[in-house]
Design an enzyme around this catalytic site. Sequence first.
Site, mmCIF file in Angstrom:
data_model
loop_
_atom_site.group_PDB
_atom_site.id
_atom_site.type_symbol
_atom_site.label_atom_id
_atom_site.label_comp_id
_atom_site.label_asym_id
_atom_site.label_seq_id
_atom_site.Cartn_x
_atom_site.Cartn_y
_atom_site.Cartn_z
ATOM 1 N N ARG A 45 0.837 -1.206 0.000
ATOM 2 C CA ARG A 45 0.000 0.000 0.000
ATOM 3 C C ARG A 45 0.868 1.250 0.000
ATOM 4 N NH1 ARG A 45 2.469 2.533 3.285
ATOM 5 N NH2 ARG A 45 2.532 2.187 5.534
ATOM 6 N N GLU A 51 -0.180 10.383 7.911
ATOM 7 C CA GLU A 51 1.036 9.693 8.334
ATOM 8 C C GLU A 51 1.129 9.593 9.857
ATOM 9 O OE1 GLU A 51 3.227 8.215 6.374
ATOM 10 O OE2 GLU A 51 2.062 8.780 4.609
ATOM 11 N N HIS A 52 1.311 8.376 10.341
ATOM 12 C CA HIS A 52 1.558 8.090 11.766
ATOM 13 C C HIS A 52 0.431 8.573 12.671
ATOM 14 C CE1 HIS A 52 5.686 6.540 11.470
ATOM 15 N NE2 HIS A 52 5.775 7.348 10.434
ATOM 16 N N ASP A 54 -2.720 6.538 12.624
ATOM 17 C CA ASP A 54 -3.654 5.424 12.827
ATOM 18 C C ASP A 54 -3.555 4.880 14.244
ATOM 19 O OD1 ASP A 54 -1.093 4.470 12.180
ATOM 20 O OD2 ASP A 54 -1.861 2.610 11.301
ATOM 21 N N SER A 148 5.681 -3.955 2.991
ATOM 22 C CA SER A 148 5.960 -5.346 2.616
ATOM 23 C C SER A 148 5.770 -6.283 3.800
ATOM 24 C CB SER A 148 7.386 -5.469 2.073
ATOM 25 O OG SER A 148 8.340 -5.023 3.038
ATOM 26 N N ASP A 192 -2.078 -0.581 7.656
ATOM 27 C CA ASP A 192 -1.459 -1.411 6.625
ATOM 28 C C ASP A 192 -2.274 -2.672 6.361
ATOM 29 O OD1 ASP A 192 0.450 0.522 6.883
ATOM 30 O OD2 ASP A 192 1.914 -0.755 7.889
ATOM 31 N N ASN A 235 13.447 -0.614 8.573
ATOM 32 C CA ASN A 235 12.679 -1.716 9.135
ATOM 33 C C ASN A 235 12.208 -1.276 10.514
ATOM 34 O OD1 ASN A 235 11.803 -4.064 10.478
ATOM 35 N ND2 ASN A 235 13.164 -5.369 9.263
#
EC number: 2.7.1.157
Length: 405
Positions: A45, A51-52, A54, A148, A192, A235
């Site tokens: 997605r 942004e940041h 949720d 991912s 996500d 990550n």
Amino acid sequence: MLRVPSEGFRKPSSSFQRPRLLKLKEMFNSKFGSTPKFYVRAPGRVNIIGEHIDYCGYSVLPMAVEQDMLIAVEPVKTHTLQLANTNPLYPDFSTSANNICIDKTKPLWHNYFLCGFKGIQEHFGLSKLTGMNCLVDGNIPPGSGLSSSSALVCCAGLVTLTVLGMSLSKVELAEICAKSERYIGTEGGGMDQSISFLAEEGTAKLIEFSPLRATDVKLPSGAVFVIANSCVEMNKAATSHFNIRVMECRLAAKVLAKHKGLQWDKVLRLEEVQTQLGISLEEMLLVTEDALHAEPYSREEICRCLGISLEELCTQILSPNTQDELTFKLYQRAKHVYSEAARVLQFKQVCEEAPDNAVQLLGELMNQSHRSCRDMYECSCPELDQLVDICRMLTLDDHLSCDVQ
């Protein structure tokens, strides 16, 4: 670099996927000496705006992309879970399907599969699960911000559900996978996983929480969203940066709640403060200006604000991977969250009203979003900032509007 038309996510055609499926089938046969019984796919997605926020309880506005995780699966009679990846950088992994252990200190690729597997297992309260052979193929650039890892968690959850012969709604699956990804140590909010399951072809989605729901958002006709990779990998499970931001938002919510006379010890998210006060996002920004200061808060100052001991802060509020943090930026994080939540609603309104200058208005909202991410939330990096500047210069020359997230 990806180009996404305003119609949003388009499912890859069967003719596009067939060569990939045939190759995956051949590799599966070579690896396991058998044929996969079925395939499962979950898309990545891109978050257009929101942004940041949720994990602070606020709505976000993502859309799925064609890049995905694809898994070839064969249930087996043993109780062994065998995982392999078409990418040679990711080594094979094998474990008992009835003894799933996820090491939070090592965000290895197979742990994300185990998160989805364990989430379904625990949801149904199962103790003995059949084994399976799985070959994973992903074409979402890792660490690029296209989710991912969450796509793999979602894929694994759907694989496990299918092997068990059980069914759940997409909303239930999204909620389970959002919860289960936390097994690896990240305190995400669910965007996500939600868009991976709830995305539909031809539209972006407004994702709202508590309860989880998704609403179509029609983007301006003819607009193209360019997804550019800065090539800086992050990550979020490998460092504490992500969870520190989550904790700073939680602490800001508690300090704001205490300042306004609310039951602060029950408050976890910034959205809860606004809801309990019954005021607008614009008013919450004024409350933030009044109640919080721009200088970082020490642990001792937070304790004084809340009237608790340092031991209570560490044992009852701070998460394990934020225990060593000495200072927290509460004002900056709260200001970003409340202003970004307002921008999401403004973005949706522009899309609904569709004025002639809609693309320019949306571009400015996205520019504001990036500046807030860079300056208030500090989740950008020099390479991304440079990429944004280059794209904005190019679009100014061409009299267009664009942004990079």
